[in-house]
Design an enzyme around this catalytic site. Structure first.
Site, short mmCIF file in Angstrom:
data_model
loop_
_atom_site.label_atom_id
_atom_site.label_comp_id
_atom_site.label_asym_id
_atom_site.label_seq_id
_atom_site.Cartn_x
_atom_site.Cartn_y
_atom_site.Cartn_z
CG HIS A 73 38.70 42.35 45.40
ND1 HIS A 73 38.02 41.22 45.79
CD2 HIS A 73 39.56 41.94 44.43
CE1 HIS A 73 38.43 40.18 45.10
NE2 HIS A 73 39.37 40.58 44.27
CG ASP A 119 35.44 41.43 48.03
OD1 ASP A 119 35.17 42.32 47.22
OD2 ASP A 119 36.43 40.67 47.93
N GLY A 212 40.86 29.83 39.88
CA GLY A 212 39.68 30.61 39.53
C GLY A 212 40.09 32.03 39.23
CB SER A 214 39.45 38.52 41.95
OG SER A 214 40.53 38.31 42.80
N GLY A 215 36.27 37.62 41.97
CA GLY A 215 34.94 37.98 41.52
C GLY A 215 34.14 36.85 40.92
#
Length: 267
Positions: A73, A119, A212, A214-215
């Site tokens: 994403h 994802d 944190g 994303s990713g």
């Protein structure tokens, strides 16, 4: 078995993997905090360019000298990306950091943005990263490995410090105990939204993946003391960063070892 041997050779270099020169200072307490500089040397900043400037958009994990693991994403076909490695403070020019263009991006062929499935994506660097004290790959887990309930793992990234708060300048870490599949799929938790290719962590209402990014990685230490990336930050509660019974949900890396191995070997 051979494919995992090949992957291990790709990942492990002179420095090995998952054993930082500057070990992280980990505390068994809730709440995000600034990390010890370069104690998570596989953490990267995925950046895109706009109007001649580069902007941080997601985290990611260096898993070999030329490959980065991140979330599907995070990727848009309309953007040009680079990976910045060896960073601590995104706002400062730092010795030892390096920015490398993305040569190729591989998004899982069954990625679904509608249902948030598969994802996961790989970014191939244009040139190999200079592995050393401040830039080093994380280890990968054994295929099919399932983390124990309450396993003490850490999320790292430059994400927001709190709901609606500012993006962090300095890399953050937060303890996120693992929530097992049986608990996370309860109706008053995430229910059927969570699949067995995902791993949940947090959900205590105090700290979550908002600390944190994303990713970015869910870092868990193995029995030999090396750090493995067991998760890729995927989604959380839209109501609040720290919503009870809505832990951060990660793509479970151990479920995708075959995909990772094949993608790296063929590209």
């Amino acid at each position: 078995m051979m494919k995992f041997v090949v992957l291990a050779v790709l990942v492990v270099g002179v420095y090995g993997c998952g054993l930082p020169t500057f070990p992280p200072i980990v505390k068994r307490v809730v709440g995000g905090e600034d990390v010890r500089p370069h104690s998570w040397p596989w953490q990267i900043s995925l950046q895109y360019t706009s109007s001649g400037k580069w902007y941080h958009t997601c985290g990611g994990t260096l898993i070999s000298s030329q490959w980065v693991l991140t979330a599907a994403h995070c990727i848009s076909n309309s953007r040009t990306y680079r990976v910045e490695l060896g960073k601590h403070n995104l706002k400062e020019v730092e010795d030892g950091s390096v920015a490398i263009p993305a040569a190729k991006i591989i998004v899982h062929e069954k990625w679904s943005s509608l249902f948030i499935r598969n994802d996961i994506a790989l970014v191939k660097l244009e040139t190999p990263a200079p592995i050393g004290d401040t830039i080093m790959p994380a280890c990968l887990p054994e295929a099919g490995f399932i983390l124990a309930h309450n396993a003490p793992c850490y999320v790292t990234g430059w994400g927001r410090m709190k709901t609606g708060g500012p993006i962090a300048d300095m890399l953050q870490q937060a303890l996120l105990p693992v929530v097992d599949y049986a608990t996370c799929t309860k109706p008053d938790w995430w229910g059927s939204q969570v699949k067995d290719t995902m791993v949940c962590a947090g959900g205590d209402g105090i700290v979550s993946g908002c600390n944190g990014d994303s990713g970015g990685p869910l870092n868990c230490q193995n029995t030999a003391g090396a750090w493995e990336v067991h998760g890729i930050v995927s989604f959380g509660s839209g109501l609040s960063c720290n919503y009870p019974k809505k832990p951060t949900v990660f793509t479970q890396v151990s479920s995708y070892m075959d995909w990772i191995s094949k993608a790296m070997a063929s590209n």
